[in-house]
Design an enzyme around this catalytic site. Structure first.
Site, PDB file in Angstrom:
ATOM      1  N   LYS A 122       0.828  -1.212   0.000  1.00 12.97           N
ATOM      2  CA  LYS A 122       0.000   0.000   0.000  1.00 12.97           C
ATOM      3  C   LYS A 122       0.859   1.258   0.000  1.00 12.97           C
ATOM      4  O   LYS A 122       0.509   2.268  -0.604  1.00 12.97           O
ATOM      5  CB  LYS A 122      -0.932   0.006   1.199  1.00 12.97           C
ATOM      6  CG  LYS A 122      -2.075  -0.993   1.072  1.00 12.97           C
ATOM      7  CD  LYS A 122      -3.037  -0.833   2.242  1.00 12.97           C
ATOM      8  CE  LYS A 122      -3.893  -2.049   2.429  1.00 12.97           C
ATOM      9  NZ  LYS A 122      -4.986  -2.159   1.460  1.00 12.97           N
ATOM     10  N   GLU A 206      -2.282   6.613   8.162  1.00 16.06           N
ATOM     11  CA  GLU A 206      -3.093   7.457   7.286  1.00 16.06           C
ATOM     12  C   GLU A 206      -3.997   8.288   8.167  1.00 16.06           C
ATOM     13  O   GLU A 206      -4.443   7.814   9.210  1.00 16.06           O
ATOM     14  CB  GLU A 206      -3.978   6.594   6.353  1.00 16.06           C
ATOM     15  CG  GLU A 206      -3.305   6.162   5.084  1.00 16.06           C
ATOM     16  CD  GLU A 206      -4.204   5.278   4.211  1.00 16.06           C
ATOM     17  OE1 GLU A 206      -5.435   5.286   4.401  1.00 16.06           O
ATOM     18  OE2 GLU A 206      -3.650   4.592   3.353  1.00 16.06           O
ATOM     19  N   HIS A 241     -14.793  -3.439   7.756  1.00 13.60           N
ATOM     20  CA  HIS A 241     -14.009  -3.138   6.549  1.00 13.60           C
ATOM     21  C   HIS A 241     -14.204  -4.163   5.440  1.00 13.60           C
ATOM     22  O   HIS A 241     -13.423  -4.225   4.504  1.00 13.60           O
ATOM     23  CB  HIS A 241     -12.507  -3.009   6.865  1.00 13.60           C
ATOM     24  CG  HIS A 241     -12.191  -2.093   8.007  1.00 13.60           C
ATOM     25  ND1 HIS A 241     -12.537  -0.760   8.003  1.00 13.60           N
ATOM     26  CD2 HIS A 241     -11.576  -2.313   9.184  1.00 13.60           C
ATOM     27  CE1 HIS A 241     -12.149  -0.209   9.139  1.00 13.60           C
ATOM     28  NE2 HIS A 241     -11.573  -1.132   9.889  1.00 13.60           N
ATOM     29  N   ARG A 298      -6.860  -7.456  -9.883  1.00 14.11           N
ATOM     30  CA  ARG A 298      -7.564  -8.718 -10.165  1.00 14.11           C
ATOM     31  C   ARG A 298      -9.040  -8.411 -10.392  1.00 14.11           C
ATOM     32  O   ARG A 298      -9.463  -7.267 -10.265  1.00 14.11           O
ATOM     33  CB  ARG A 298      -7.464  -9.626  -8.941  1.00 14.11           C
ATOM     34  CG  ARG A 298      -7.964  -8.906  -7.685  1.00 14.11           C
ATOM     35  CD  ARG A 298      -8.172  -9.828  -6.514  1.00 14.11           C
ATOM     36  NE  ARG A 298      -8.292  -9.115  -5.268  1.00 14.11           N
ATOM     37  CZ  ARG A 298      -9.389  -8.581  -4.769  1.00 14.11           C
ATOM     38  NH1 ARG A 298     -10.518  -8.640  -5.452  1.00 14.11           N
ATOM     39  NH2 ARG A 298      -9.392  -7.965  -3.610  1.00 14.11           N
TER      40      ARG A 298
HETATM   41  P1  ADP Z   1     -13.171  -7.358  -2.764  1.00 13.83           P
HETATM   42  O1  ADP Z   1     -13.131  -5.877  -2.840  1.00 13.83           O
HETATM   43  O2  ADP Z   1     -13.173  -8.061  -4.067  1.00 13.83           O
HETATM   44  O3  ADP Z   1     -14.164  -7.856  -1.807  1.00 13.83           O
HETATM   45  P2  ADP Z   1     -11.337  -8.202  -0.807  1.00 13.83           P
HETATM   46  O4  ADP Z   1     -10.055  -7.499  -0.516  1.00 13.83           O
HETATM   47  O5  ADP Z   1     -12.395  -8.140   0.216  1.00 13.83           O
HETATM   48  O6  ADP Z   1     -11.773  -7.655  -2.190  1.00 13.83           O
HETATM   49  O7  ADP Z   1     -10.978  -9.710  -1.110  1.00 13.83           O
HETATM   50  C1  ADP Z   1     -11.605 -10.538  -2.060  1.00 13.83           C
HETATM   51  C2  ADP Z   1     -11.491 -11.959  -1.607  1.00 13.83           C
HETATM   52  O8  ADP Z   1     -10.147 -12.281  -1.393  1.00 13.83           O
HETATM   53  C3  ADP Z   1     -12.259 -12.194  -0.351  1.00 13.83           C
HETATM   54  O9  ADP Z   1     -13.047 -13.336  -0.509  1.00 13.83           O
HETATM   55  C4  ADP Z   1     -11.200 -12.364   0.714  1.00 13.83           C
HETATM   56  O10 ADP Z   1     -11.542 -13.444   1.556  1.00 13.83           O
HETATM   57  C5  ADP Z   1      -9.950 -12.695  -0.061  1.00 13.83           C
HETATM   58  N1  ADP Z   1      -8.778 -11.953   0.448  1.00 13.83           N
HETATM   59  C6  ADP Z   1      -8.354 -10.731   0.121  1.00 13.83           C
HETATM   60  N2  ADP Z   1      -7.240 -10.389   0.742  1.00 13.83           N
HETATM   61  C7  ADP Z   1      -6.914 -11.435   1.527  1.00 13.83           C
HETATM   62  C8  ADP Z   1      -5.858 -11.709   2.407  1.00 13.83           C
HETATM   63  N3  ADP Z   1      -4.894 -10.857   2.612  1.00 13.83           N
HETATM   64  N4  ADP Z   1      -5.859 -12.876   3.036  1.00 13.83           N
HETATM   65  C9  ADP Z   1      -6.833 -13.767   2.819  1.00 13.83           C
HETATM   66  N5  ADP Z   1      -7.850 -13.575   1.991  1.00 13.83           N
HETATM   67  C10 ADP Z   1      -7.909 -12.433   1.336  1.00 13.83           C
HETATM   68  P1  ADP Z   2      -8.027  -3.739   2.322  1.00 14.68           P
HETATM   69  O1  ADP Z   2      -6.808  -4.039   1.510  1.00 14.68           O
HETATM   70  O2  ADP Z   2      -8.079  -4.516   3.578  1.00 14.68           O
HETATM   71  O3  ADP Z   2      -9.254  -3.792   1.482  1.00 14.68           O
HETATM   72  P2  ADP Z   2      -8.265  -0.826   2.236  1.00 14.68           P
HETATM   73  O4  ADP Z   2      -7.110   0.104   2.293  1.00 14.68           O
HETATM   74  O5  ADP Z   2      -8.908  -0.998   0.909  1.00 14.68           O
HETATM   75  O6  ADP Z   2      -7.801  -2.232   2.814  1.00 14.68           O
HETATM   76  O7  ADP Z   2      -9.346  -0.377   3.300  1.00 14.68           O
HETATM   77  C1  ADP Z   2     -10.483  -1.152   3.597  1.00 14.68           C
HETATM   78  C2  ADP Z   2     -11.583  -0.276   4.188  1.00 14.68           C
HETATM   79  O8  ADP Z   2     -11.124   0.400   5.375  1.00 14.68           O
HETATM   80  C3  ADP Z   2     -12.045   0.847   3.276  1.00 14.68           C
HETATM   81  O9  ADP Z   2     -13.048   0.422   2.392  1.00 14.68           O
HETATM   82  C4  ADP Z   2     -12.560   1.865   4.275  1.00 14.68           C
HETATM   83  O10 ADP Z   2     -13.833   1.510   4.737  1.00 14.68           O
HETATM   84  C5  ADP Z   2     -11.594   1.730   5.436  1.00 14.68           C
HETATM   85  N1  ADP Z   2     -10.452   2.685   5.351  1.00 14.68           N
HETATM   86  C6  ADP Z   2      -9.218   2.418   4.883  1.00 14.68           C
HETATM   87  N2  ADP Z   2      -8.417   3.516   4.978  1.00 14.68           N
HETATM   88  C7  ADP Z   2      -9.172   4.495   5.506  1.00 14.68           C
HETATM   89  C8  ADP Z   2      -8.919   5.881   5.895  1.00 14.68           C
HETATM   90  N3  ADP Z   2      -7.731   6.442   5.738  1.00 14.68           N
HETATM   91  N4  ADP Z   2      -9.929   6.572   6.440  1.00 14.68           N
HETATM   92  C9  ADP Z   2     -11.144   6.003   6.616  1.00 14.68           C
HETATM   93  N5  ADP Z   2     -11.440   4.734   6.314  1.00 14.68           N
HETATM   94  C10 ADP Z   2     -10.473   3.977   5.753  1.00 14.68           C
HETATM   95 MG    MG Z   3      -9.660  -2.616  -0.195  1.00 12.26          MG
END
Ligand code: ADP
Ligand code: ADP
Ligand code: MG
Length: 511
Positions: A122, A206, A241, A298
């Site tokens: 990230k 952040e 989240h 993806r």
């Molecule tokens: P989306 O926005 O498509 O929902 P997610 O980040 O929630 O993306 O992940 C999509 C799928 O991949 C989910 O079913 C989640 O269980 C799996 N996944 C994503 N990141 C991880 C991780 N770091 N470890 C295990 N499973 C993950």
């Molecule tokens: P992941 O890889 O687990 O999906 P993200 O960076 O996409 O992580 O963040 C997942 C969720 O967490 C976002 O959809 C949002 O709801 C919350 N989030 C992440 N960063 C922030 C931020 N700086 N401020 C507020 N909410 C956040």
């Molecule tokens: Mg995300």
């Protein structure tokens, strides 16, 4: 940059469940043969039955099967597959997997491994985006990440701040901090969680954007230098989240803001020469200020709402791009029509802390009709196990307007019948009836703040369940007869009752 056309004749799906089914369906339309790789636990799964060929690659735990790069490549060689689609989760965002596939002379249906690497961290992604003039959230990610230094920078940023894992995913490794005194504990907790989930405890800061929305842009690039967006998805309805209900178009964007966010999505994708389907996630503040969050390199779980509202097939497009063909459409040919909503159907118990619920599916009947789509990987008789993601499938609807789509989704949820495990269906239905949903007045924390200890009012009557169990016992009578003379007879007879899992009879209703 240009690559010659390399036709795909046989594609191996390195995934399971609903997304494997989705990819197999796209291949059938394109006349491409399919190979399923599966764990021994998935032997009788729908995706295995649907593929032209299937190879068992190991035991149930993902580390012993779906994450085994060597065995997946062996299966590709043994079956003569010329391409691999990674789906989502598992190896889909694993740079090493992408490289290994390419080195084996097989086409990886996804972006270049370098792009996966660039967006995998990230902090690295934030730097790339800042350099490309895509707005990023103010934060701190300097070399010195000692807890005291992070605390100093948190003070400078101003609370609340979010401690996040560099390699985060799936909502893990994140802690909101409101008070200075809570910083050390939050850093330690986020780091511990990240080390456990991603094998790397590095965390950064952040600024925490309060009451934000999560809006993401679907992008698609090809090997000829074309890059388009396929508009946005609103994914603010999240629990811890993790997305629960998604919709497109976003009900919270003006035409002008939509245009700017989608343009920023393309700008982000172009900054990394993106090839294939990807998603640029943004966080949008209450004033319409928006910031780059991360890029998922993806296919996304919620891609069907984009497909319905824009009338495109993203998986077919992924495969075409992977073959070296140009994008099937220009930006001008893509527009949104109507409103699509997706509900993620989970085998979980909303009344019991949303704990996963396992057992045999005594019934799994999906609704059909105009504007209704179900993407699933389960059928009646299948076993839902703790080893994998508890998502059973996705229900997706398309209506002329948001109101029509909402009513259609409620009616469709009422016709989605799942017995044998607990599900979030009643919870989803309830959410769709609320004023906050109807007026689209919600942010990413709304579900967490509003639904602690939720209770459904209706349960399956005991006599219906008894009938289902008898039916299940009848259908599995062969097993019972075979086992009749054996010392396991009791175990065999318990089959259907065991498959109930933690079901509780509640004919009295309202507990
Ligand atoms: P989306 O926005 O498509 O929902 P997610 O980040 O929630 O993306 O992940 C999509 C799928 O991949 C989910 O079913 C989640 O269980 C799996 N996944 C994503 N990141 C991880 C991780 N770091 N470890 C295990 N499973 C993950
Ligand atoms: P992941 O890889 O687990 O999906 P993200 O960076 O996409 O992580 O963040 C997942 C969720 O967490 C976002 O959809 C949002 O709801 C919350 N989030 C992440 N960063 C922030 C931020 N700086 N401020 C507020 N909410 C956040
Ligand atoms: Mg995300």
């Amino acid at each position: 940059m240009k690559t010659p056309i390399r036709p795909i004749r046989k594609l191996l799906v390195a995934n399971r469940g609903e997304i494997a089914v989705r990819v197999i369906l796209a291949c059938r339309e394109l006349g491409i043969a399919t190979v399923a790789v599966h764990s021994d636990k998935d032997q009788s799964s729908l995706f295995v039955a649907m593929a032209d060929e299937a190879v068992c690659i190991g035991a149930a735990p993902p580390r012993e099967s779906y994450l085994r790069v060597d065995r997946i490549l062996d299966a590709a060689r043994a079956t003569g597959a010329d391409a691999i689609h990674p789906g989502y989760g598992f190896l889909s965002e694993n740079e090493g997997f992408g490289r290994a596939v390419e080195q084996a002379g097989v086409i990886f249906v996804g972006p270049k491994p370098d792009t996966i690497a660039q967006m995998g961290s990230k902090t690295a992604a934030r730097m790339t985006m800042a350099a490309a003039n895509v707005p990023t959230i103010p934060g701190y990610q300097g070399d010195d990440r000692r807890p005291e230094t992070l605390r100093e920078h948190a003070r400078k940023l101003g609370y609340p701040v979010l401690v996040k894992a560099d390699l985060g995913g799936g909502g893990k490794g994140m802690r909101i901090v409101h008070a200075d005194a809570d910083m050390p504990a939050a850093v330690a907790a986020a780091s511990r969680e990240a080390a456990k989930a991603f094998g790397d405890g590095a965390v950064y800061l952040e600024k925490y954007i309060e009451n934000p929305r999560h809006i993401e842009v679907q992008v698609l690039g090809d090997t000829h230098g074309n890059c388009v967006h396929v508009f946005e998805r609103e994914c603010s309805l999240q629990r811890r989240h993790q997305k629960v209900i998604e919709e497109s178009p976003s009900p919270s964007l003006s035409a002008e803001l939509r245009q700017r966010i989608c343009a920023a999505g393309v700008q982000a994708a172009r900054a990394v020469n993106y090839q294939g389907a990807g998603t640029v996630e943004f966080i949008v503040g209450p004033q319409g200020d928006f910031y780059f969050l991360e890029m998922n390199t993806r296919l996304q779980v919620e891609h069907p709402i984009t497909e319905l509202v824009c009338g495109v097939d993203l998986v077919v497009a992924q495969i075409k791009v992977a073959q070296g063909q140009p994008l099937p459409w220009t930006q001008e040919e893509i527009f949104q029509r109507g409103h699509a909503i997706e509900c993620r159907i989970y085998a979980e118990d909303p009344e019991n802390g949303f704990l996963p619920s396992v057992g045999r599916l005594l019934r799994y009947d999906v609704p059909f009709g105009p504007g209704i789509r179900h993407d699933g990987g389960f059928q009646t008789g299948d076993e839902v196990s703790v080893v994998y993601d508890p998502m059973l499938g996705k229900l997706i609807v398309l209506g002329e307007t948001r109101e029509v789509a909402t009513q259609k989704m409620i009616a469709a949820l009422d016709r989605l019948v799942v017995h044998g495990v607990r599900t979030n269906i009643a919870f989803l239905r309830h959410l769709l009836t609320l004023d906050a949903f109807r007026s689209a007045d919600f942010h990413t924390r709304w579900l967490d703040e509003s639904f602690d200890g939720w209770c459904a009012t209706q349960h399956l009557p005991d006599f219906v369940l008894a009938a289902l169990l008898l039916d299940d016992a009848y259908h599995h009578r062969d097993q019972v007869t075979l086992a009749a003379g054996s010392p396991n007879v009791n175990k065999a007879w318990q089959g259907p009752w065991v498959s109930l899992g933690d079901w509780r009879g509640t004919s009295g209703g309202g507990e």
